[in-house]
Design a protein around this motif. Structure first.
Motif, PDB file in Angstrom:
ATOM      1  N   PHE A 428       7.562  21.698  -5.927  1.00 29.41           N
ATOM      2  CA  PHE A 428       8.724  21.788  -5.042  1.00 29.41           C
ATOM      3  C   PHE A 428       9.897  22.505  -5.704  1.00 29.41           C
ATOM      4  N   ALA A 429      10.616  23.222  -4.874  1.00 34.67           N
ATOM      5  CA  ALA A 429      11.874  23.910  -5.205  1.00 34.67           C
ATOM      6  C   ALA A 429      12.430  24.400  -3.869  1.00 34.67           C
ATOM      7  N   THR A 430      13.716  24.630  -3.793  1.00 36.16           N
ATOM      8  CA  THR A 430      14.306  25.022  -2.510  1.00 36.16           C
ATOM      9  C   THR A 430      13.695  26.322  -1.999  1.00 36.16           C
ATOM     10  N   THR A 431      13.442  26.355  -0.680  1.00 33.07           N
ATOM     11  CA  THR A 431      12.861  27.507   0.039  1.00 33.07           C
ATOM     12  C   THR A 431      11.608  28.028  -0.653  1.00 33.07           C
ATOM     13  N   LEU A 432      10.793  27.110  -1.147  1.00 33.82           N
ATOM     14  CA  LEU A 432       9.568  27.499  -1.840  1.00 33.82           C
ATOM     15  C   LEU A 432       8.543  28.087  -0.867  1.00 33.82           C
ATOM     16  N   ASP A 433       8.463  27.480   0.308  1.00 32.95           N
ATOM     17  CA  ASP A 433       7.471  27.901   1.293  1.00 32.95           C
ATOM     18  C   ASP A 433       8.194  28.104   2.628  1.00 32.95           C
ATOM     19  N   GLY A 434       8.796  29.273   2.767  1.00 33.53           N
ATOM     20  CA  GLY A 434       9.604  29.517   3.965  1.00 33.53           C
ATOM     21  C   GLY A 434      10.847  28.649   3.906  1.00 33.53           C
ATOM     22  N   THR A 435      11.023  27.836   4.937  1.00 34.84           N
ATOM     23  CA  THR A 435      12.172  26.925   4.956  1.00 34.84           C
ATOM     24  C   THR A 435      11.861  25.593   4.275  1.00 34.84           C
ATOM     25  N   LYS A 436      10.610  25.374   3.888  1.00 35.53           N
ATOM     26  CA  LYS A 436      10.216  24.118   3.246  1.00 35.53           C
ATOM     27  C   LYS A 436      10.469  24.184   1.742  1.00 35.53           C
ATOM     28  N   ASP A 437      10.800  23.025   1.177  1.00 34.66           N
ATOM     29  CA  ASP A 437      11.080  22.934  -0.255  1.00 34.66           C
ATOM     30  C   ASP A 437       9.857  22.504  -1.061  1.00 34.66           C
ATOM     31  N   TYR A 438       8.715  22.449  -0.440  1.00 31.76           N
ATOM     32  CA  TYR A 438       7.531  21.925  -1.122  1.00 31.76           C
ATOM     33  C   TYR A 438       6.289  22.667  -0.651  1.00 31.76           C
ATOM     34  N   ARG A 439       5.246  22.564  -1.477  1.00 33.43           N
ATOM     35  CA  ARG A 439       3.978  23.221  -1.140  1.00 33.43           C
ATOM     36  C   ARG A 439       2.839  22.403  -1.749  1.00 33.43           C
ATOM     37  N   LYS A 440       1.833  22.123  -0.927  1.00 33.34           N
ATOM     38  CA  LYS A 440       0.661  21.409  -1.423  1.00 33.34           C
ATOM     39  C   LYS A 440      -0.283  22.418  -2.074  1.00 33.34           C
ATOM     40  N   LEU A 441      -0.554  22.244  -3.357  1.00 34.27           N
ATOM     41  CA  LEU A 441      -1.431  23.155  -4.091  1.00 34.27           C
ATOM     42  C   LEU A 441      -2.876  22.662  -4.130  1.00 34.27           C
ATOM     43  N   MET A 442      -3.064  21.348  -4.274  1.00 35.90           N
ATOM     44  CA  MET A 442      -4.412  20.781  -4.322  1.00 35.90           C
ATOM     45  C   MET A 442      -4.421  19.470  -3.559  1.00 35.90           C
ATOM     46  N   PRO A 443      -5.423  19.251  -2.683  1.00 37.32           N
ATOM     47  CA  PRO A 443      -5.497  17.984  -1.953  1.00 37.32           C
ATOM     48  C   PRO A 443      -5.837  16.840  -2.914  1.00 37.32           C
ATOM     49  N   THR A 444      -5.532  15.636  -2.505  1.00 35.73           N
ATOM     50  CA  THR A 444      -5.840  14.456  -3.321  1.00 35.73           C
ATOM     51  C   THR A 444      -7.290  14.058  -3.051  1.00 35.73           C
ATOM     52  N   ARG A 445      -8.164  14.416  -3.997  1.00 34.26           N
ATOM     53  CA  ARG A 445      -9.604  14.178  -3.858  1.00 34.26           C
ATOM     54  C   ARG A 445     -10.174  13.634  -5.155  1.00 34.26           C
ATOM     55  N   ARG A 446     -11.421  13.150  -5.085  1.00 35.18           N
ATOM     56  CA  ARG A 446     -12.122  12.662  -6.280  1.00 35.18           C
ATOM     57  C   ARG A 446     -12.264  13.788  -7.301  1.00 35.18           C
ATOM     58  N   LEU A 447     -11.985  13.460  -8.554  1.00 31.27           N
ATOM     59  CA  LEU A 447     -12.089  14.475  -9.599  1.00 31.27           C
ATOM     60  C   LEU A 447     -13.524  14.954  -9.775  1.00 31.27           C
ATOM     61  N   GLY A 448     -14.481  14.099  -9.455  1.00 31.21           N
ATOM     62  CA  GLY A 448     -15.876  14.476  -9.618  1.00 31.21           C
ATOM     63  C   GLY A 448     -16.465  15.230  -8.450  1.00 31.21           C
ATOM     64  N   ASP A 449     -15.701  15.397  -7.371  1.00 34.91           N
ATOM     65  CA  ASP A 449     -16.230  16.096  -6.200  1.00 34.91           C
ATOM     66  C   ASP A 449     -16.462  17.580  -6.520  1.00 34.91           C
ATOM     67  N   PRO A 450     -17.535  18.158  -5.967  1.00 31.88           N
ATOM     68  CA  PRO A 450     -17.780  19.593  -6.192  1.00 31.88           C
ATOM     69  C   PRO A 450     -16.732  20.437  -5.479  1.00 31.88           C
ATOM     70  N   ALA A 451     -16.448  21.589  -6.069  1.00 31.31           N
ATOM     71  CA  ALA A 451     -15.492  22.529  -5.491  1.00 31.31           C
ATOM     72  C   ALA A 451     -16.162  23.895  -5.379  1.00 31.31           C
ATOM     73  N   GLN A 452     -15.515  24.801  -4.717  1.00 28.60           N
ATOM     74  CA  GLN A 452     -16.080  26.138  -4.555  1.00 28.60           C
ATOM     75  C   GLN A 452     -16.278  26.813  -5.911  1.00 28.60           C
ATOM     76  N   GLY A 453     -17.333  27.609  -5.991  1.00 28.10           N
ATOM     77  CA  GLY A 453     -17.606  28.328  -7.228  1.00 28.10           C
ATOM     78  C   GLY A 453     -18.409  27.530  -8.236  1.00 28.10           C
ATOM     79  N   GLY A 454     -18.931  26.364  -7.806  1.00 29.53           N
ATOM     80  CA  GLY A 454     -19.769  25.572  -8.713  1.00 29.53           C
ATOM     81  C   GLY A 454     -19.000  24.685  -9.664  1.00 29.53           C
ATOM     82  N   SER A 455     -17.677  24.638  -9.537  1.00 29.05           N
ATOM     83  CA  SER A 455     -16.873  23.783 -10.417  1.00 29.05           C
ATOM     84  C   SER A 455     -16.604  22.443  -9.733  1.00 29.05           C
ATOM     85  N   THR A 456     -15.778  21.620 -10.350  1.00 28.63           N
ATOM     86  CA  THR A 456     -15.406  20.330  -9.783  1.00 28.63           C
ATOM     87  C   THR A 456     -13.917  20.335  -9.434  1.00 28.63           C
ATOM     88  N   HIS A 457     -13.514  19.306  -8.687  1.00 29.53           N
ATOM     89  CA  HIS A 457     -12.094  19.184  -8.345  1.00 29.53           C
ATOM     90  C   HIS A 457     -11.254  19.022  -9.611  1.00 29.53           C
TER      91      HIS A 457
END
Length: 590
Positions: A428-457
């Motif tokens: 978060f920082a002011t006007t980071l995402d348009g008029t919003k002060d925040y941006r979600k970079l990664m969802p809250t998920r299990r660390l062991g869950d598979p992710a794209q590209g063969g890696s994990t969360h």
């Protein structure tokens, strides 16, 4: 005053105790000299009928294991009409669980006692909390007892007792790897014995190399399945009488992590077949050290202070040491006494007489408690990181910016979480995402869950931490961010996990166009639900951050605010905060 019974110790703990000894010795010399003068001049060394009227009364809260021995000494002191400055000593001893006393003092709850005798130094740091609780003034230890692993005879024989010796890591791995040996322990969040044992296992595992964090987390997971609330309760889980029927009972343990004194007390009442054998790990056993502690010393009268110190000298004299030995305690220096250790279940060549292991630091204990909390319960954390321009400020003496050190600390902390833990990331920082002060970079998920590209969360999240960058000219849009991230964390609450929002910021709110503070607090009060707790763990980074502001916001949700001058401290603070919030949540549920 010569310290004939002080243990030879190293490091921070040793220096701290030497400082206590010097300070307390000076006070005692003055107290004894003054008291003797008053007694001689006033003829108060001899009295009987007037004793009751002149008595100075103290209340001493002692750990339940040592309370009976201290009570016996207090009663003998009263019977002998021992005096301090001409006043009879009348000490009432009450048994109190150390963790409960520590929590009450940290919370600022006014005590009904003047002296505290916890079973370990570690509770003193817990009692200090954030420095806003009731002050404590620790002195020297008055007794000790090593932490060991006790087994019923049949299980001990299968592991080669007493001839076979192990390190902590080897002993626990062998025990857990043997299907017929079930291991129990007291909750490390409530038991110094449990926490010291778990910390010793962690340190021993690290010496083996490899992925020690994972091994310790796995051990903690197994221990949690057979966890008891207290040391007394864990003894009740033992197989009885050594019978095949009892040993086959899956609800009963054949091995427990306890103190030597607890084994002594158990064996004193057990039949031969129910006695315990003790394994003493060859890489050192930590000590319960029973520090004599004055509580809220500034509010004590001079008479009370001197009386409390006088009683401490009595607890350290030859007669009292004999009383402690009868109850199964070692002297304060940890030296082994044959009659005590033999009755407790020790036998050569088990290394019961070797020097005690060096006491773990407060930081090591906090990290282990944090790991325990998230391992036992599993965590669901939304991490919200300040990306305002001030995060590019250099950290003195490190050659890195606040953001650089923050990222490193978060990546290190990530390694302590298990695959079942769920973690997400916002910035978060002011006007980071348009008029919003925040941006979600990664969802809250299990660390062991598979992710794209063969890696994990976990791998994706680590990369996202590493990619965080300050926004040039960006200000701190704190209030809007807190509300948005908390609403999401609250709406995605997962039952059975430790849900929390971890907020890191180096400044206060600077977005005048967003929600007001009063509107934020009002909305948080509406959202906070004790049945679905999501505490905010707010960490103020650097000298510009307003800890009190974020702490007040966090407390609405059942969390709290913390302050770090160096972002490198973030990892330890996160685990401390998780442990504290986890304990508070459980206490509220109970």
């Amino acid at each position: 005053m010569p310290d004939a019974y002080a243990p030879e110790e190293r490091g921070e703990a040793s220096s701290r105790r030497r400082r206590r000894t010097i300070a307390i010795a000076t006070l005692l010399v003055l107290a004894v000299a003054t008291g003797a003068g008053v007694a001689v001049k006033g003829g108060l060394l001899s009295f009987s009928e007037s004793c009751e009227d002149s008595a100075v009364r103290l209340s001493l809260a002692a750990s339940p294991d040592i309370a009976p021995a201290v009570r016996e000494i207090a009663e003998q002191t009263r019977a002998d009409e021992v005096t301090s400055d001409g006043h009879c000593l009348d000490v009432e001893v009450v048994a109190r669980d150390s963790y409960k006393v520590a929590e009450a003092l940290a919370g600022g709850e006014a005590p009904d006692f003047q002296v505290w005798l916890p079973d370990s130094d570690l509770w003193l740091d817990r009692a200090k909390g954030l420095g806003t609780g009731i002050p404590v003034s620790p002195s020297d230890s008055i007794a000790s007892s090593p932490v060991a692993l006790a087994m019923v005879p049949s299980a001990a024989g299968r592991l080669g007792w007493p001839e076979k010796t192990y390190s902590w890591a080897e002993l626990v791995a062998t025990t857990l790897g043997t299907e017929k040996v079930r291991l129990g322990a007291a909750d490390p969040a409530r038991s110094a014995t449990g926490l010291l044992a778990l910390t010793s296992i962690g340190g021993s595992s690290a010496q083996q190399g490899g992925d020690s964090d994972t091994r310790v987390a796995e051990t903690a997971k197994v221990l949690a399945e057979r966890m008891s609330d207290s040391d007394a309760q864990v003894l009740e889980t033992l197989a009885r009488s050594g019978s095949g029927a009892e040993e086959g009972n899956p609800k009963r343990n054949q091995a427990v992590l306890i103190s030597e004194q607890a084994a002594f007390a158990h064996n004193a009442e057990a039949a031969d077949s129910g006695r315990l054998n003790l394994f003493y790990p060859e890489d050192g056993t930590p000590l319960l050290d029973y520090p004599y502690t004055l509580v809220d010393e500034e509010k004590l009268t001079l008479t009370q202070s001197r009386a409390a110190l006088r009683f401490m000298t009595l607890l350290n004299d030859k007669g009292s040491r004999a009383v402690f030995a009868r109850y199964g305690f070692r002297p304060a220096d940890g030296s082994a006494e044959d009659t005590v250790v033999a009755s407790a279940g020790a036998k050569s060549p088990q290394p019961y007489a070797t020097s005690a292991a060096e006491a773990p630091s407060a930081k090591q204990l906090q990290e282990m408690l944090g790991m325990w909390t998230i391992t036992v319960q599993s965590a669901r954390l939304t991490t919200v990181v300040d990306a305002s321009g001030s995060m590019s400020t250099p950290v003195p003496g490190r050659g890195q910016s606040r953001m650089d050190v923050t990222k490193e600390s978060l990546i290190q902390a990530l390694s302590q979480f298990t695959p079942d833990d769920e973690i997400g990331l916002w910035e978060f920082a002011t006007t980071l995402d348009g008029t919003k002060d925040y941006r979600k970079l990664m969802p809250t998920r299990r660390l062991g869950d598979p992710a794209q590209g063969g890696s994990t969360h976990r791998e994706k999240l680590s990369a996202a931490f590493a990619g965080l960058q300050p926004v040039p000219g960006g200000a701190t849009g704190l209030y809007d961010t807190v509300l948005a991230s908390y609403e999401e964390a609250r709406s995605t609450y997962v039952k059975g996990k430790f849900n929390a929002l971890v907020l890191l910021t180096d400044g206060s709110n600077q977005d005048e166009d967003g929600i007001s503070r009063s509107a934020l607090t009002s909305r948080l009060k509406e959202l906070a639900d004790p049945e679905r707790p999501v505490p905010i763990i707010a960490i103020a980074v650097g000298p510009d951050a307003d800890r009190e502001e974020v702490a007040e916001i966090a407390r609405i949700t059942g969390g709290d605010g913390y302050e770090v001058s160096d972002p490198a401290e973030i990892q330890a603070v996160i685990f401390q905060a998780i442990m504290t919030a986890g304990q508070n949540g459980r206490a509220a549920q109970e």
